[in-house]
Design a protein around this motif. Structure first.
Motif, short mmCIF file in Angstrom:
data_model
loop_
_atom_site.label_atom_id
_atom_site.label_comp_id
_atom_site.label_asym_id
_atom_site.label_seq_id
_atom_site.Cartn_x
_atom_site.Cartn_y
_atom_site.Cartn_z
N PRO A 18 36.14 2.18 39.65
CA PRO A 18 35.76 1.57 38.38
C PRO A 18 35.25 2.65 37.42
N VAL A 19 35.81 2.69 36.22
CA VAL A 19 35.50 3.78 35.30
C VAL A 19 34.03 3.78 34.88
N ARG A 20 33.36 2.61 34.96
CA ARG A 20 31.95 2.53 34.58
C ARG A 20 31.03 2.47 35.79
N ALA A 21 31.55 2.85 36.95
CA ALA A 21 30.74 2.80 38.18
C ALA A 21 29.56 3.75 38.08
N LYS A 22 28.38 3.27 38.48
CA LYS A 22 27.18 4.12 38.41
C LYS A 22 27.27 5.32 39.35
N SER A 23 28.09 5.20 40.40
CA SER A 23 28.21 6.29 41.35
C SER A 23 28.81 7.55 40.71
N ARG A 24 29.54 7.36 39.61
CA ARG A 24 30.09 8.53 38.92
C ARG A 24 28.97 9.41 38.36
N LEU A 25 27.84 8.79 38.07
CA LEU A 25 26.72 9.53 37.50
C LEU A 25 25.65 9.85 38.53
N ARG A 26 25.55 9.05 39.57
CA ARG A 26 24.44 9.18 40.51
C ARG A 26 24.77 9.94 41.79
N THR A 27 26.05 10.17 42.05
CA THR A 27 26.41 10.96 43.23
C THR A 27 26.05 12.42 42.99
N LYS A 28 25.39 13.03 43.96
CA LYS A 28 24.99 14.44 43.81
C LYS A 28 26.24 15.31 43.63
N PRO A 29 26.20 16.24 42.69
CA PRO A 29 27.37 17.12 42.51
C PRO A 29 27.48 18.15 43.61
N LYS A 30 28.70 18.53 43.89
CA LYS A 30 28.93 19.71 44.73
C LYS A 30 28.99 20.92 43.80
#
Length: 432
Positions: free
Chosen positions: A276-288
């Motif tokens: 989902p393009v507006r999924a919160k996980s896109r912002l909240r998943t820790k970056p590598k």
């Protein structure tokens, strides 16, 4: 057809960014080429330029500081090399573009670090385009056959073929890196040069930005140890403490150094993805976090090709770093790509897929990176789990990937696994 300028170096080797830079110069008044030091920005800018000024020349810098418009004098496209040495040239270029009344391709600016935010008064939006440049990919280095096209896979184009892939050449490629000046160099020469590159960064560039050499070295060492992982700020702080828990830097200090390294284009973050393009996980998943070139963590860890070949776990992480580097560069060349096109998937169930490429039209692809053929089944299982999760998500507007693939180091064939609907091929067969 790319049109080069009169300043093109005689030994210039075409780069992947050339076509994009050519298009942007036909659309915007100026273009900035950004990237880590020594990745080839100046030569690429010169390849398109009709005149040039180098602001890292102390004499020229002093004159430009007194009058920034002096740095803009010359035939167009005019190259302003290392513009961040005199940040006021940015605003001068923006004003010159405005004054030209819609004329395109006036200036090419190159920068290997981001100046302080208060050093420029205008973002340059609408006047100055930006293009990110990496060190050379395997395709640009002549180390990939190009039998498999990333763009072609999105269009359903693929031809099986035999491959001559082995670990030893890849170990050399990782340790030598994609530095244009090191093409054809042996691993020992490359290691000495990259060591000097890091020393210059720690002793000159970091203090210029307000950091200390010692802390920067510790944090880079931690990032090298944790390359290709979503290491927490606490983990990096504990590593930087060198065993002295009481002396661990605050997480805010770690963050400031990570920001500093990103501003110098030494490290790059890979953010999380969900369908989902507006999924919160896109912002909240820790970056590598990955380095701008695979040779940097290899040098920071003190590893040459022989040692890498004897340490499969570290080899796997640095191989993943190499693959992400090339995928980022290849994806950026694709029609419909955007700055966030390359991501990774990771969720609370422990499922992780190394690379997701998503285009503006919603098409996406899932790729797993595995060092050897014995690990290919693991990559296939991860991709199948991801596809099942996305298909079961009612918020996923495009539940089926355009393609899925396992990217390896040693596969003897570029092949399509019909049973699992997954391609398998070595990184040394891939091109944009």
């Amino acid at each position: 057809m790319v049109a080069y300028g009169t300043e093109k170096p005689k030994t210039y080797q075409p780069r992947l960014v050339d076509e994009r830079l050519h298009r942007l110069l036909q659309t915007f008044g100026a273009v900035e080429i950004r990237g880590t030091k020594w990745c080839g920005k100046s030569w690429t800018a010169l390849a398109f330029g009709e005149s040039v000024v180098h602001l890292d020349d102390p004499n020229v810098k002093a004159l430009a500081e007194a009058d920034p418009t002096l740095a803009l004098q010359g035939a167009h496209p005019h190259v302003v090399d290392e513009w961040q040495e005199v940040p006021s040239t940015w605003d001068a270029a923006r004003r010159a573009v405005d004054a030209a009344g819609g004329e395109h391709g006036l200036f090419i600016l190159t920068g290997s670090s981001t100046p302080a935010k208060d050093a420029v008064t205008h973002s340059g939006a609408g006047r100055i385009a930006r293009v990110d440049m990496s060190t050379m990919t395997l395709w640009e280095r002549g180390l990939s056959t190009g039998a498999v096209s990333l763009s072609g896979l999105f269009e359903g184009s693929f031809e099986p073929s035999a491959c001559d892939a082995s670990l030893a050449p890849l170990a050399d490629a990782i340790c030598c890196g994609g530095w244009p000046a090191l093409l054809g160099a042996n691993a020992q020469t490359a290691a000495e040069v990259v060591d000097q590159y890091l020393d210059a960064m720690f002793e000159v560039s970091v203090p210029r930005k307000g950091g200390t050499s010692d802390m920067a070295r510790r944090i880079v060492s931690s990032l090298a140890r944790n390359v290709a992982t979503a290491a927490t700020l606490q983990t990096i702080a504990q590593d930087a403490a060198l065993g002295d828990e009481a002396g661990a830097p605050a997480t805010s200090t770690v963050t400031s150094y990570l920001d500093m390294l990103e501003s110098m284009y030494v490290i790059e973050s890979l953010h999380g993805w969900d369908a989902p393009v507006r999924a919160k996980s896109r912002l909240r998943t820790k970056p590598k976090r990955y380095f701008a070139d695979s040779s940097i963590p290899a040098a920071a860890l003190g590893m040459g090709p022989e040692r890498l070949l004897s340490d499969g776990q570290t080899f796997g992480l640095l191989f993943e770093s190499l693959c992400i580097h090339d995928l980022r560069a290849y994806a950026a060349c694709m029609p419909g790509a955007h700055p966030g096109s390359l991501r990774y998937y990771g969720d609370s169930d422990g499922l992780e897929v190394d690379a997701i490429i998503e285009l503006r039209d919603g098409r996406w692809a899932a790729l797993e990176v595995k060092l050897g053929e014995t690990k290919v089944p693991d990559g296939i299982r991860n991709i199948e789990r991801l596809r099942q999760k996305v298909a079961a998500n009612p918020a996923a507007r495009n539940p089926k990937p355009a393609f899925s693939a396992v990217l390896t180091a040693t596969s003897p064939f570029c092949r399509y696994d019909v049973e699992h609907d997954i391609y398998v091929f070595p990184i040394t067969a891939l091109k944009p």
